[in-house]
Write a protein that holds these residues in place. Structure first.
Motif, PDB file in Angstrom:
ATOM      1  N   PRO A 218      -8.493   2.544  -6.664  1.00 43.73           N
ATOM      2  CA  PRO A 218      -8.418   1.685  -5.479  1.00 43.73           C
ATOM      3  C   PRO A 218      -8.020   0.244  -5.789  1.00 43.73           C
ATOM      4  O   PRO A 218      -7.371  -0.406  -4.981  1.00 43.73           O
ATOM      5  CB  PRO A 218      -9.823   1.740  -4.897  1.00 43.73           C
ATOM      6  CG  PRO A 218     -10.446   2.957  -5.466  1.00 43.73           C
ATOM      7  CD  PRO A 218      -9.799   3.176  -6.784  1.00 43.73           C
TER       8      PRO A 218
ATOM      9  N   GLU B 214      -5.778  -0.731  -7.810  1.00 40.89           N
ATOM     10  CA  GLU B 214      -4.313  -0.803  -7.862  1.00 40.89           C
ATOM     11  C   GLU B 214      -3.735  -0.992  -6.459  1.00 40.89           C
ATOM     12  O   GLU B 214      -2.735  -1.691  -6.275  1.00 40.89           O
ATOM     13  CB  GLU B 214      -3.740   0.459  -8.488  1.00 40.89           C
ATOM     14  CG  GLU B 214      -3.980   0.581  -9.973  1.00 40.89           C
ATOM     15  CD  GLU B 214      -3.430   1.868 -10.550  1.00 40.89           C
ATOM     16  OE1 GLU B 214      -3.002   2.762  -9.771  1.00 40.89           O
ATOM     17  OE2 GLU B 214      -3.434   1.988 -11.781  1.00 40.89           O
ATOM     18  N   HIS B 215      -4.367  -0.374  -5.481  1.00 47.90           N
ATOM     19  CA  HIS B 215      -3.905  -0.523  -4.100  1.00 47.90           C
ATOM     20  C   HIS B 215      -4.120  -1.951  -3.613  1.00 47.90           C
ATOM     21  O   HIS B 215      -3.273  -2.505  -2.908  1.00 47.90           O
ATOM     22  CB  HIS B 215      -4.612   0.469  -3.183  1.00 47.90           C
ATOM     23  CG  HIS B 215      -4.314   1.900  -3.525  1.00 47.90           C
ATOM     24  ND1 HIS B 215      -3.071   2.452  -3.363  1.00 47.90           N
ATOM     25  CD2 HIS B 215      -5.096   2.871  -4.049  1.00 47.90           C
ATOM     26  CE1 HIS B 215      -3.099   3.715  -3.758  1.00 47.90           C
ATOM     27  NE2 HIS B 215      -4.315   3.992  -4.187  1.00 47.90           N
TER      28      HIS B 215
ATOM     29  N   LEU C 143       0.833  -1.205   0.000  1.00 49.39           N
ATOM     30  CA  LEU C 143       0.000   0.000   0.000  1.00 49.39           C
ATOM     31  C   LEU C 143       0.864   1.250   0.000  1.00 49.39           C
ATOM     32  O   LEU C 143       0.612   2.195  -0.757  1.00 49.39           O
ATOM     33  CB  LEU C 143      -0.927  -0.002   1.216  1.00 49.39           C
ATOM     34  CG  LEU C 143      -1.821   1.225   1.375  1.00 49.39           C
ATOM     35  CD1 LEU C 143      -2.832   1.289   0.245  1.00 49.39           C
ATOM     36  CD2 LEU C 143      -2.500   1.200   2.723  1.00 49.39           C
ATOM     37  N   SER C 144       1.895   1.269   0.818  1.00 48.12           N
ATOM     38  CA  SER C 144       2.737   2.464   0.892  1.00 48.12           C
ATOM     39  C   SER C 144       3.512   2.677  -0.401  1.00 48.12           C
ATOM     40  O   SER C 144       3.715   3.825  -0.816  1.00 48.12           O
ATOM     41  CB  SER C 144       3.690   2.381   2.085  1.00 48.12           C
ATOM     42  OG  SER C 144       4.596   1.317   1.919  1.00 48.12           O
TER      43      SER C 144
ATOM     44  N   TYR D  88      -3.913  10.304  -4.003  1.00 42.40           N
ATOM     45  CA  TYR D  88      -3.383   9.097  -3.365  1.00 42.40           C
ATOM     46  C   TYR D  88      -4.189   7.849  -3.706  1.00 42.40           C
ATOM     47  O   TYR D  88      -3.638   6.804  -3.978  1.00 42.40           O
ATOM     48  CB  TYR D  88      -3.331   9.259  -1.846  1.00 42.40           C
ATOM     49  CG  TYR D  88      -2.236  10.179  -1.379  1.00 42.40           C
ATOM     50  CD1 TYR D  88      -0.912   9.913  -1.674  1.00 42.40           C
ATOM     51  CD2 TYR D  88      -2.543  11.310  -0.643  1.00 42.40           C
ATOM     52  CE1 TYR D  88       0.091  10.760  -1.249  1.00 42.40           C
ATOM     53  CE2 TYR D  88      -1.544  12.155  -0.210  1.00 42.40           C
ATOM     54  CZ  TYR D  88      -0.227  11.878  -0.521  1.00 42.40           C
ATOM     55  OH  TYR D  88       0.757  12.716  -0.099  1.00 42.40           O
ATOM     56  N   MET D  89      -5.518   7.964  -3.681  1.00 44.15           N
ATOM     57  CA  MET D  89      -6.381   6.802  -3.910  1.00 44.15           C
ATOM     58  C   MET D  89      -7.036   6.897  -5.290  1.00 44.15           C
ATOM     59  O   MET D  89      -8.235   6.763  -5.444  1.00 44.15           O
ATOM     60  CB  MET D  89      -7.442   6.699  -2.824  1.00 44.15           C
ATOM     61  CG  MET D  89      -6.864   6.455  -1.456  1.00 44.15           C
ATOM     62  SD  MET D  89      -5.976   4.922  -1.360  1.00 44.15           S
ATOM     63  CE  MET D  89      -7.094   3.992  -0.368  1.00 44.15           C
TER      64      MET D  89
ATOM     65  N   ASN E  46       1.915   7.199  -6.473  1.00 40.70           N
ATOM     66  CA  ASN E  46       0.952   8.225  -6.857  1.00 40.70           C
ATOM     67  C   ASN E  46       1.413   9.606  -6.412  1.00 40.70           C
ATOM     68  O   ASN E  46       1.203  10.589  -7.117  1.00 40.70           O
ATOM     69  CB  ASN E  46      -0.426   7.919  -6.273  1.00 40.70           C
ATOM     70  CG  ASN E  46      -1.123   6.817  -7.024  1.00 40.70           C
ATOM     71  OD1 ASN E  46      -0.681   6.382  -8.093  1.00 40.70           O
ATOM     72  ND2 ASN E  46      -2.214   6.327  -6.471  1.00 40.70           N
TER      73      ASN E  46
ATOM     74  N   GLN F  53       2.415   1.895  -3.431  1.00 42.75           N
ATOM     75  CA  GLN F  53       1.454   2.432  -4.389  1.00 42.75           C
ATOM     76  C   GLN F  53       1.131   3.892  -4.093  1.00 42.75           C
ATOM     77  O   GLN F  53       1.066   4.715  -5.007  1.00 42.75           O
ATOM     78  CB  GLN F  53       0.184   1.595  -4.382  1.00 42.75           C
ATOM     79  CG  GLN F  53      -0.833   2.047  -5.394  1.00 42.75           C
ATOM     80  CD  GLN F  53      -0.341   1.950  -6.817  1.00 42.75           C
ATOM     81  OE1 GLN F  53       0.399   1.047  -7.166  1.00 42.75           O
ATOM     82  NE2 GLN F  53      -0.732   2.907  -7.634  1.00 42.75           N
ATOM     83  N   MET F  54       0.946   4.219  -2.823  1.00 46.74           N
ATOM     84  CA  MET F  54       0.638   5.604  -2.475  1.00 46.74           C
ATOM     85  C   MET F  54       1.825   6.519  -2.760  1.00 46.74           C
ATOM     86  O   MET F  54       1.659   7.649  -3.225  1.00 46.74           O
ATOM     87  CB  MET F  54       0.202   5.697  -1.022  1.00 46.74           C
ATOM     88  CG  MET F  54      -1.159   5.057  -0.792  1.00 46.74           C
ATOM     89  SD  MET F  54      -1.728   5.179   0.887  1.00 46.74           S
ATOM     90  CE  MET F  54      -2.260   6.875   0.912  1.00 46.74           C
TER      91      MET F  54
ATOM     92  N   ALA G 221      -1.455  -4.085  -5.228  1.00 46.36           N
ATOM     93  CA  ALA G 221      -0.156  -3.832  -4.591  1.00 46.36           C
ATOM     94  C   ALA G 221      -0.094  -4.464  -3.202  1.00 46.36           C
ATOM     95  O   ALA G 221       0.937  -5.025  -2.812  1.00 46.36           O
ATOM     96  CB  ALA G 221       0.108  -2.328  -4.496  1.00 46.36           C
ATOM     97  N   MET G 222      -1.199  -4.400  -2.458  1.00 47.04           N
ATOM     98  CA  MET G 222      -1.225  -5.013  -1.132  1.00 47.04           C
ATOM     99  C   MET G 222      -1.107  -6.531  -1.240  1.00 47.04           C
ATOM    100  O   MET G 222      -0.391  -7.161  -0.453  1.00 47.04           O
ATOM    101  CB  MET G 222      -2.503  -4.634  -0.395  1.00 47.04           C
ATOM    102  CG  MET G 222      -2.537  -3.191   0.032  1.00 47.04           C
ATOM    103  SD  MET G 222      -4.138  -2.665   0.649  1.00 47.04           S
ATOM    104  CE  MET G 222      -4.221  -3.582   2.164  1.00 47.04           C
TER     105      MET G 222
END
Length: 81
Positions: free
Chosen positions: A32, A34-35, A14-15, A28-29, A21, A17-18, A38-39
């Motif tokens: 969603p 994609e997050h 998550l971090s 940031y989101m 971005n 991906q953020m 990534a997670m």
């Protein structure tokens, strides 16, 4: 242990991906899904890393034990013949 590693990996994904971005100056989101991907990738990566580390420790211990036995045969075995 497995739950902790999975959560750390998910947080890491998550971090990443953020941060990606943020570097591209996007919200940031933005997407969603994609997050979530990534997670998932982060948690799989962390679990595989832990498995690999455990396997390396076991293999190293086997190699060290074989070397120890060879050294004992080489040096201590000749004195008792």
């Amino acid at each position: 242990m497995a739950l902790t590693v999975t959560m750390i990996g998910a947080l890491w994904g998550l971090s990443v991906q953020m941060h990606s971005n943020a570097l591209r100056k996007l919200p940031y989101m933005r997407h969603p899904w994609e997050h979530l991907i990534a997670m998932g990738c982060g948690s799989v990566f962390a679990n595989q890393l832990v498995k690999w580390d455990k396997q390396v420790e076991e293999d190293t211990e086997k190699i060290v034990q074989k070397a120890r036995e060879a050294n004992e045969r080489r040096y201590f075995g000749s004195f008792f013949l």
